[in-house]
Design an enzyme around this catalytic site. Sequence first.
Site, short mmCIF file in Angstrom:
data_model
loop_
_atom_site.label_atom_id
_atom_site.label_comp_id
_atom_site.label_asym_id
_atom_site.label_seq_id
_atom_site.Cartn_x
_atom_site.Cartn_y
_atom_site.Cartn_z
N GLY A 205 -5.03 -0.75 37.11
CA GLY A 205 -4.59 -2.01 37.71
C GLY A 205 -3.11 -2.01 38.00
O GLY A 205 -2.37 -1.13 37.55
N LYS A 206 -2.73 -3.01 38.78
CA LYS A 206 -1.31 -3.12 39.12
C LYS A 206 -0.96 -4.59 39.13
O LYS A 206 -1.69 -5.41 39.69
CB LYS A 206 -1.10 -2.52 40.52
CG LYS A 206 0.34 -2.21 40.81
CD LYS A 206 0.42 -1.25 42.02
CE LYS A 206 1.82 -1.13 42.55
NZ LYS A 206 2.87 -0.94 41.57
N GLY A 207 0.11 -4.95 38.45
CA GLY A 207 0.53 -6.34 38.44
C GLY A 207 1.95 -6.46 38.95
O GLY A 207 2.46 -5.53 39.57
N ARG A 208 2.57 -7.61 38.67
CA ARG A 208 3.94 -7.84 39.14
C ARG A 208 4.92 -6.86 38.49
O ARG A 208 5.91 -6.48 39.07
CB ARG A 208 4.38 -9.27 38.79
CG ARG A 208 4.02 -10.27 39.83
CD ARG A 208 4.23 -11.66 39.30
NE ARG A 208 3.36 -11.92 38.15
CZ ARG A 208 3.33 -13.07 37.48
NH1 ARG A 208 4.12 -14.06 37.83
NH2 ARG A 208 2.50 -13.25 36.47
N PHE A 209 4.63 -6.49 37.25
CA PHE A 209 5.60 -5.66 36.51
C PHE A 209 5.04 -4.29 36.21
O PHE A 209 4.99 -3.86 35.07
CB PHE A 209 6.01 -6.35 35.21
CG PHE A 209 6.60 -7.71 35.42
CD1 PHE A 209 7.79 -7.86 36.13
CD2 PHE A 209 5.97 -8.83 34.94
CE1 PHE A 209 8.33 -9.11 36.33
CE2 PHE A 209 6.51 -10.10 35.14
CZ PHE A 209 7.69 -10.23 35.85
N GLU A 211 2.36 -0.72 36.61
CA GLU A 211 0.98 -0.26 36.68
C GLU A 211 0.36 -0.20 35.30
O GLU A 211 1.05 0.07 34.32
CB GLU A 211 0.97 1.17 37.22
CG GLU A 211 0.97 1.26 38.70
CD GLU A 211 0.77 2.69 39.18
OE1 GLU A 211 0.96 3.63 38.39
OE2 GLU A 211 0.43 2.84 40.36
N VAL A 212 -0.96 -0.42 35.26
CA VAL A 212 -1.66 -0.26 33.99
C VAL A 212 -2.56 0.98 34.07
O VAL A 212 -3.26 1.18 35.07
CB VAL A 212 -2.51 -1.51 33.66
CG1 VAL A 212 -3.20 -1.36 32.31
CG2 VAL A 212 -1.64 -2.77 33.67
N ASP A 326 1.68 -18.29 31.47
CA ASP A 326 1.05 -17.65 32.62
C ASP A 326 -0.44 -17.49 32.36
O ASP A 326 -1.02 -16.43 32.60
CB ASP A 326 1.71 -16.28 32.91
CG ASP A 326 1.41 -15.77 34.31
OD1 ASP A 326 0.96 -16.58 35.16
OD2 ASP A 326 1.62 -14.57 34.56
#
Length: 496
Positions: A205-209, A211-212, A326
């Site tokens: 996954g990829k978020g604002r901060f 990559e996972v 959040d």
Amino acid sequence: MTRTRLPTVEAALIFLSVAQLCTALKCVCQLCANDTCETGADGACWNSVMLINGKEEAVKSCLSPAEMRGQVFCYSSRNVSKRHCCFTDFCNNETLHLHPGYVERPSEEAGWGRLELAAVILVPSTLLCVSILLGVCVVQGQPCAYNRAHKNDVEEPLDDQSLMSPDKCLKDLIYDMSTSGSGSGLPLLVQRTIARTIVLQETIGKGRFGEVWRGKWRGEDVAVKIFSSRDERSWFREAEIYQTIMLRHESILGFIAADNKDNGSWTQLWLVTEYHEHGSLFDYLNRYTVSVDGMIVLALSIASGLAHLHMEIIGTQGKPAIAHRDMKSKNILVKKNGTAVIADLGLAVKHDSSTNIIDIPSNHRVGTKRYMAPELLDDTINIGSFESFKRADIYSLGLVFWELARRCSIRGLQEDFQLPYYDMVPSDPSVEDMRKIVCDQKLRPNIPNQWQSCEALRVIGKLMRECWYANAAARLTALRVKKTVSQVTVLKDIKD
Ligand SMILES: Nc1ncnc2c1ncn2[C@@H]1O[C@H](COP(=O)(O)OP(=O)(O)OP(=O)(O)O)[C@@H](O)[C@H]1O
Ligand SMILES: [Mg+2]
């Protein structure tokens, strides 16, 4: 005349030392701007060396008071690592070595040498000074010098060797973490050793901060969130929050380690947590429907996690109240057993009720716009009161429950997965788009009529309405939500 002046000079020296011990310190920090960091009041400078691939690697940084409470940070263990905490500006400047012949005398000790000498020469006056020292501590309300001196006396509760023995699996380590006395997390060097022996497998996954990734550690899956050095503050903050004393809970994502790895040209920041193969609640509800039982189990664990975050526990092993800021279906993960954990604590704020201080300066409009409470959207939130942040979390929780309840399948009927307000705002709504709908038009997600025909859905529907009131003070608390959901389970049990 000299005889009468000596104790006065000594008392002044001790007073100055104590004053310094109780205030912020400047320390050497290899990964900070200007190679310097500053501790909060009651922190320490940290100096360590450990053997990595046969090479000695030194780490110098600041220790926060919270880390100080995790006593294992300040102790060395045989052969594997040596660490030292000290309490004067830049006292961690020297280089430690593992080989005993190389160990340098820490400057903290050098700093106190004069006082020790004076103590030997003038025992009675030293006794007087100790009383002054204790007096200063009492007056300032700080457990500073006395506690710190004692820290070095306490027997080492756990050493790195026993923590890192090759037969340890993640479960054992997590057990060690909760019993190591600090209640806040593994020692930093153990965290580093774990992080550096993880083999990354694939991105998930990829978020604002950043990559996972899914990674493997000793054959077990772990999740690794990799931040770029640009997002160092977010990495630090998330790691710091996860290591809040007594935060560990079955409905909060299990933190394992944080590490900053410098490969010469850039710094990679890792946050290692337990891995949950179902991914986020958002992923899960997109893919699957849930039974009534499944919905209740998920709702109960989410509410339990939020109630634990929000709750302040008083005492030495207590925890501050924490607001998430959040809450959304992407920041909740689904475990194999069908329960959920709350993740992504990078925007959270902690509250110290004794001082009424919220631990970071409040940039209040953070989080995800779609899930922002009306008072955040129209900027009427009272940021001076910590309750405000908890109430904003509850509003978002109501929206998450709505996403969940839509996927509850009864006699083969359910709604498709949708984000809250999907039918009222564009796909990446601005604050203004949201404000018009949520504040001006006072609209909320639609509650389908058929929910009235199922007791559990009726209760969950009522709960979400009570979570998203425009009047923040009228909203339920997380504990109330948790109790009401758990009663649905009891009602069901009685009917069965
Ligand atoms: N511990 C974990 N186990 C399994 N999957 C995870 C884990 N942590 C994150 N993920 C997956 O990685 C995705 C990205 O997570 P991340 O928190 O970086 O971003 P996000 O939540 O999607 O967005 P945002 O940046 O707005 O929080 C998640 O949506 C989830 O699918
Ligand atoms: Mg996230």
